[in-house]
Scaffold this motif. Structure first.
Motif, short mmCIF file in Angstrom:
data_model
loop_
_atom_site.label_atom_id
_atom_site.label_comp_id
_atom_site.label_asym_id
_atom_site.label_seq_id
_atom_site.Cartn_x
_atom_site.Cartn_y
_atom_site.Cartn_z
N GLN A 1 30.36 35.79 41.81
CA GLN A 1 31.44 35.50 41.09
C GLN A 1 32.56 35.92 41.11
O GLN A 1 32.93 36.83 41.50
CB GLN A 1 30.61 36.15 39.49
N ALA A 2 34.43 35.04 41.65
CA ALA A 2 35.26 35.50 42.55
C ALA A 2 35.97 35.35 40.84
O ALA A 2 36.85 36.49 41.13
CB ALA A 2 35.29 34.26 43.09
N GLN A 3 35.64 34.77 39.51
CA GLN A 3 36.47 34.58 38.73
C GLN A 3 35.75 36.12 37.65
O GLN A 3 36.96 37.01 37.25
CB GLN A 3 36.33 33.71 38.06
N THR A 4 34.97 36.91 38.11
CA THR A 4 34.70 38.31 37.79
C THR A 4 35.45 39.27 38.80
O THR A 4 35.79 39.80 38.11
CB THR A 4 33.11 38.81 37.21
N ALA A 5 35.45 38.46 39.67
CA ALA A 5 35.81 39.72 40.76
C ALA A 5 37.40 40.14 40.83
O ALA A 5 38.08 41.24 40.45
CB ALA A 5 36.02 39.38 42.17
N ALA A 6 38.37 39.09 39.84
CA ALA A 6 39.43 38.79 40.09
C ALA A 6 39.54 39.55 38.33
O ALA A 6 40.81 40.51 38.59
CB ALA A 6 39.57 37.40 39.17
N GLU A 7 38.69 39.83 37.15
CA GLU A 7 38.90 40.42 36.19
C GLU A 7 38.65 42.01 36.57
O GLU A 7 39.53 42.64 35.74
CB GLU A 7 37.72 40.51 35.01
N LEU A 8 37.99 42.62 37.52
CA LEU A 8 37.87 43.78 38.03
C LEU A 8 39.40 44.00 38.66
O LEU A 8 39.63 45.52 38.15
CB LEU A 8 36.62 43.78 38.81
N VAL A 9 39.92 43.30 39.49
CA VAL A 9 40.71 43.66 40.62
C VAL A 9 42.34 44.15 39.13
O VAL A 9 43.28 44.37 39.44
CB VAL A 9 41.62 42.48 41.31
N ARG A 10 42.42 42.70 38.04
CA ARG A 10 42.69 43.36 36.74
C ARG A 10 42.81 44.87 36.14
O ARG A 10 44.01 45.25 35.59
CB ARG A 10 43.08 42.41 36.23
N ALA A 11 41.69 44.94 36.04
CA ALA A 11 41.07 46.32 34.86
C ALA A 11 41.87 47.01 36.57
O ALA A 11 42.14 48.11 35.85
CB ALA A 11 39.82 46.36 35.22
N PHE A 12 41.62 46.97 36.81
CA PHE A 12 41.92 48.49 38.07
C PHE A 12 43.63 48.32 38.46
O PHE A 12 44.43 49.46 38.43
CB PHE A 12 41.82 48.14 40.17
N ALA B 1 36.32 41.15 49.55
CA ALA B 1 36.94 40.61 51.17
C ALA B 1 35.88 39.71 51.25
O ALA B 1 35.95 38.69 51.68
CB ALA B 1 36.95 41.36 52.28
N GLN B 2 34.71 39.35 50.24
CA GLN B 2 33.13 38.19 50.46
C GLN B 2 33.20 37.33 49.80
O GLN B 2 32.60 36.92 49.99
CB GLN B 2 32.15 39.69 51.03
N HIS B 3 34.58 36.84 48.98
CA HIS B 3 34.75 36.50 47.82
C HIS B 3 35.71 35.17 49.36
O HIS B 3 36.13 35.80 49.63
CB HIS B 3 35.08 36.30 46.23
N GLY B 4 35.31 33.78 47.66
CA GLY B 4 36.65 33.39 48.34
C GLY B 4 38.22 33.46 47.59
O GLY B 4 38.01 33.64 46.91
N SER B 5 38.68 32.84 48.39
CA SER B 5 40.33 32.90 48.01
C SER B 5 40.31 32.40 47.07
O SER B 5 41.29 31.63 47.17
CB SER B 5 40.53 32.57 49.63
N LEU B 6 40.32 32.67 45.53
CA LEU B 6 40.01 31.43 44.42
C LEU B 6 41.60 32.34 44.11
O LEU B 6 41.87 33.72 43.86
CB LEU B 6 39.27 32.26 43.60
N PRO B 7 42.15 31.48 43.95
CA PRO B 7 43.51 31.32 43.18
C PRO B 7 44.42 33.09 42.24
O PRO B 7 44.65 33.47 42.34
CB PRO B 7 43.96 30.09 42.59
N ALA B 8 43.41 32.16 41.46
CA ALA B 8 42.81 33.67 40.08
C ALA B 8 42.38 34.88 40.60
O ALA B 8 43.55 36.55 40.54
CB ALA B 8 41.40 34.09 39.16
N LEU B 9 42.16 34.94 42.12
CA LEU B 9 41.30 36.41 42.67
C LEU B 9 42.77 36.94 43.48
O LEU B 9 43.37 38.31 44.19
CB LEU B 9 40.54 36.73 43.38
N MET B 10 43.86 36.40 44.34
CA MET B 10 44.77 36.27 45.67
C MET B 10 45.60 36.22 44.08
O MET B 10 46.36 37.53 44.46
CB MET B 10 44.70 35.37 45.95
N ALA B 11 45.75 35.75 42.81
CA ALA B 11 47.46 36.47 42.02
C ALA B 11 46.57 38.35 41.77
O ALA B 11 48.00 38.57 41.37
CB ALA B 11 47.29 35.43 40.91
N ALA B 12 45.63 38.47 41.41
CA ALA B 12 45.11 39.77 40.84
C ALA B 12 45.67 40.68 41.91
O ALA B 12 46.12 41.37 42.01
CB ALA B 12 43.45 39.55 40.45
N LEU B 13 44.94 40.54 43.25
CA LEU B 13 44.97 41.21 44.74
C LEU B 13 46.70 41.20 44.62
O LEU B 13 47.76 42.52 44.55
CB LEU B 13 44.46 40.79 45.39
#
Length: 470
Positions: A372-383, A411-423
Motif C-alpha cells: 500500500q504505497a498510499q498508506t506509506a505516503a501517509e506514514l511519511v507525512r506523519a514523520f 524503498a520496497q514500494h513503487g515510486s507513487l507520486p504521493a509517496l515521492m512528494a511525502a519523502l
C-alpha cells in the motif's frame, strides 16, 4: 500459586462500574424510584379529581392496567432485540477494526445513557404493573407510561443512528484520538510531580523490588513511593520501571529504591502496594493506550489481512496528530498541565513520544507487506509532522532510529507520486530542523532509479535498487 494476587484491586464488577455500568444503573434506579412514587400516588389517590379526569381522557382508567401490561412486555421485547442486533453490529465492526471498538463503544456516555434509559423504562413499566390494581386504577402511571413509550420510540431512532455512526472507521479513530488527548492531560499531572532523571550519585546501594503479581499497571501512588524514598535516607529515591500501561510479569522489577541495600526487603511491601494492576489497561489514565489502539487499527487495515487504505490513513493521521500535540505542549516543564507543586524523589521516564514514533515504524512494515504505497505516503507525512517539533536529543535519537529502521521498507514500494512528494517533504522538514536527511534522500533516489528502469518495485529485483552492484 494463585492466578491473581493482591495488586489486582479492581475486580470485574468494579471495572464494569467504571467502564460502563455506573451510569445505566443510576438511571435504572431513578426509574425504579419514580415508579414506586407514581404507584403510591395512584393508590393513595393524591391527585385532585379534575386532574384524574383529564388523565382518564388520555388513557381510560378501565384499560390502564392492560395498557401498562402491554407496554411492559413490548418494551422488554424491543429492548432485548435491539440490544442483540446492536451488539452484533459492534462485533462485526470489531472483527475488521480489532477489538478496540468494544472499548470505545462502552466508554461513550451517550451509549450508557441510551442503555440505562431503555432498561430503566422497562423496569418502570414492570414495577407499575406489579403495584397496579383495577380499583383504584393507575391513571397517572398509565399516562406516564404512554409518554415514556413515545420517548422510547424516538430514542430508539437516535440509538440506531448513533451506533451506526460510531461504527464508521473515522468515528472510531476520532473517539480514540479524543480519549488519548484527555488521558495525556491526566498523565502530565503525574509526570510533573516526578524527576526527569535520577539525581543520586552513581554507586549508591539499590534495592530492586519485584512484582508478586502480573497484569497491566493502571495506577501508581506517587506519594506512597515518595515516603519510601524519604525513609531510605538523604540519597533515597525510587525509580519507577513499571510504567502506566506496561504489562508486568510475575517476578519482574517494578521499581528500584536507591539508598537501600540490595538484600533489604523492608520497604518492598510499601512499594508493591503503590502499584495497582489490572487485566485491562485504563484508557483514562495513560495516553499510550490510545496509541496502541490506533496502531492496531492501522496495522490491521494496512496489512493484507483487510486492506482498507482509507481507514489505515485515518489511524495514521491520528497517531501523528497525537505525537505532534504532545511534543508541542511539552512533556513536563513546558506544559501547563504539568504543574509542579513539589517535585517528589520519584523518577518516572516518559516514553509516550517514543511509543508513537515506534508505532509509525511498525505500521510501515505492515503497509509494505500489503504493497500500500498510499498508506506509506501517509506514514511519511506523519514523520514529517513530528520532525520539526523534536527538541530534545533523546527524542531526535528515537525519531532517527525508528525512521532508519523503516526506510528499507519504504524503498520496497513503487515510486507513487504521493509517496515521492511525502519523502521530499520529510527531507525538507528534517533539514530545516538540523537533522540528517541523507537516508531519506537516498530512499527517494532508489525509488526514482527503479522507476527509470521500469521496475514496479525495487524489491522485486534487488539489482534494480543498486544497479552498480551487479
Amino acid at each position: 500459586m494463585r492466578a491473581s494476587g493482591s495488586l489486582h484491586k479492581r475486580g470485574r464488577v468494579r471495572r464494569g462500574l467504571i467502564e460502563f455500568l455506573r451510569v445505566p444503573l443510576l438511571i435504572a434506579v431513578g426509574f425504579c424510584i419514580a415508579a414506586v412514587v407514581i404507584g403510591w400516588a395512584d393508590s393513595a389517590r393524591v391527585l385532585p379529581p379534575l386532574l384524574r379526569g383529564m388523565l382518564d381522557h388520555v388513557v381510560p382508567s378501565r384499560e390502564a392496567v392492560s395498557f401498562i401490561s402491554a407496554v411492559a412486555t413490548s418494551l422488554m421485547t424491543v429492548t432485548s432485540i435491539t440490544f442483540s442486533v446492536l451488539l452484533i453490529a459492534v462485533q462485526q465492526t470489531a472483527s475488521s477494526l480489532t477489538p478496540v471498538v468494544f472499548d470505545q463503544y462502552l466508554r461513550r456516555t451517550s451509549n450508557r445513557v441510551y442503555f440505562g434509559f431503555f432498561v430503566g423504562a422497562t423496569a418502570f413499566a414492570f414495577i407499575l404493573l406489579a403495584t397496579a390494581r383495577q380499583k383504584p386504577a393507575p391513571e397517572l402511571g398509565a399516562v406516564v407510561t404512554l409518554v415514556l413509550t413515545l420517548v422510547a420510540l424516538v430514542a430508539l431512532l437516535f440509538l440506531i443512528h448513533s451506533t451506526v455512526d460510531q461504527m464508521r472507521p473515522q468515528s472510531v479513530v476520532r473517539s480514540i484520538h479524543e480519549l488519548g488527548l484527555r488521558a495525556r492531560q491526566r498523565e502530565l499531572r503525574l509526570l510533573g510531580r516526578c524527576r526527569v532523571r535520577s539525581e543520586v550519585a552513581e554507586g549508591a546501594p539499590v534495592r530492586a523490588v519485584r512484582s508478586p503479581d502480573s497484569g497491566y499497571v493502571v495506577s501508581i501512588d506517587l506519594d506512597r513511593l515518595a515516603r519510601v524514598a524519604e525513609e531510605a535516607g538523604d540519597e533515597g529515591e525510587v525509580v519507577v520501571t513499571g510504567h502506566l500501561g506496561q504489562y508486568i510479569l510475575f517476578g519482574e522489577v517494578i521499581a528500584e529504591v536507591t539508598g537501600l541495600a540490595s538484600d533489604d526487603d523492608g520497604a518492598d511491601r510499601e512499594v508493591v502496594g503503590a502499584f495497582e494492576l489490572g487485566d485491562v489497561r485504563d484508557v483514562d489514565a495513560e495516553g499510550g493506550y490510545a496509541i496502541d489502539q490506533l496502531e492496531n487499527i492501522a496495522w490491521a487495515t494496512g496489512s493484507s489481512a483487510i486492506q482498507s487504505p482509507s481507514t489505515s490513513a485515518s489511524a495514521i493521521r491520528a497517531i501523528g496528530d497525537l505525537v505532534a500535540r504532545w511534543l508541542e505542549s511539552g512533556e513536563r516543564d513546558r506544559s501547563p498541565e504539568a504543574t509542579r507543586e513539589t517535585v517528589l524523589p520519584v523518577v518516572y521516564e516518559d516514553g509516550a513520544t517514543d511509543r508513537g514514533i515506534s508505532a509509525l515504524a511498525a505500521i510501515t512494515l505492515a503497509a509494505t507487506e500489503s504493497s500500500q504505497a498510499q498508506t506509506a505516503a501517509e506514514l511519511v507525512r506523519a514523520f514529517a509532522l513530528i520532525a520539526p517539533r523534536l527538541e530534545s536529543d533523546d527524542d531526535r535519537a528515537a525519531f532517527t532510529g525508528a525512521l532508519d529502521a523503516c526506510l528499507p521498507a519504504l524503498a520496497q514500494h513503487g515510486s507513487l507520486p504521493a509517496l515521492m512528494a511525502a519523502l521530499r517533504g520529510l527531507s525538507a522538514e528534517m533539514s530545516r530542523a538540523g537533522m540528517d536527511a541523507s537516508h531519506v534522500d537516498e530512499t527517494s533516489a532508489l525509488l526514482t532509479r527503479s522507476a527509470s528502469q521500469l521496475q514496479p518495485k525495487p524489491s522485486s529485483e534487488p539489482s534494480a535498487t543498486h544497479p552498480e552492484g551487479r
